[in-house]
Write an enzyme that holds these catalytic residues in place. Sequence first.
Site: not given
Length: 361
Positions: A103, A173, A197
Site C-alpha cells: 500500500w 494511511d 475495516k
Amino acid sequence: MSKRAFNFCAGPAALPEPVLQRAQAELLDWKGKGLSVMEMSHRSDEFVSIAETAERDLRDLLSIPANYKVLFLQGGASQQFAQIPLNLLPEGGKADYIDTGIWSKKAIDEARRYGGVNVAASAKPSDYFCIPAQREWQLSSGAAYVHYTPNETIGGLEFGWIPEVGEVPLVADMSSTILSRPLDVSRFGLIYAGAQKNIGPSGLVVVIVREDLLGKARGGCPTMLDYKVAADNGSMYNTPPTFAWYLAGLIFQWMKEQGGVEKMGEINERKQRKLYQAIDASALYNNPIAKADRSWMNVPFRLADERLDTPFLAGAEARGLLNLKGHRSVGGMRASIYNAVDEGAVDALLAYMAEFEKEHG
C-alpha cells in the site's frame, strides 16, 4: 441472534452485529419518517443530524482537536494517493515517503505523477519483514509532507510508534488501524482511512486534516478533490455516500457503548497476543514479521507445508471460519481481526488451528 460466520476478511470486513440489526430495523422506516436513509435528501434536517452526530462521535472517540476538519468523502484510500499530493504537494515540490509494503508503494507510485518523491526509508532490504529504524531515514530538506502507512494490511507489518518529523506535516494511511486503540491526532497533519475495516462499509473514506493545510490545492486540482471545498461544504459539495455515512455513525455509537477506543485497544491487544502466541508455539504455523513490528489487525501466517493450505481452508470454512486465505501477492493465510471480530471468533480460530495441527502436524 442469527447464526453468523466468523469473518476474518481484510476488507470489506466484518461489521458489528448490533449495528447490522439496527440498520435492518431502520431500513424501511427511519425513526417513523416512512423512508430509508438511502432515500432521504442529504440536505434534509434528518440527514444533516445523522452526519453531525457521526462527526461528533468520531471526534469524541479520537479526541480530535478543534483545529482539525473531519471529512466524509466518497471513494477509498486509493483515491487519496492522488488527492493528497494534489492538495499538499506544490508544483515543483517534493514529499518524503516511507516504503513498508504494497500500500505504501502504491501511494508512492501515484504521488510521483504529481511531483518529486523521496523514498526516505524502505523495508525492502528485510523483505518487508521489519520497519526501518527512524535513525536510518533520509528525510528531505523542505519536504511538503512525510507520508507513511502505519499498518500494511497485506503483509502484516505495523508501526508501533509515531515517526518524529519536526514541523513537516505527517500524513498517515490509517485505513486498517484507525479506532483500534487510542491515538494522538495532534501528532499528524492529515490522517486518512478507507471505511471498510473499522469504520463501516466500502465507498466511504474519512479524512482528518489540520486546518492550516487547507487551501493549498494546486491549480489543476479538480474541485471535487479539493479538501477546502469539501470542508467548506460540510463534506456535501455533491451528494455524499449517505448510507455508508449513516452506518459509520452507528458504528461510532456502538464503539462508545463498548467503552471507546481505550476498551477496544485492550480487547485488540488480547486478541493479537493470543493469536501470535499460538503461532509462535506451533511447529506447523509461522509468522515471519519481526515481533516488534507485527500488526494487531492483520495476522498473516503460513503452514509448514503449502500442500496443506487447501484442506486447512476447507476445514475452516466448514466450521464457519471465513476469508482466511492470504492475499494473492503473498500467499499463506491471513486473519484480519478488526474491532467487529470479537474474542470468541479468535478463540474459535485458535481451537481449529490446534485441531488441524494435531491431525496434520
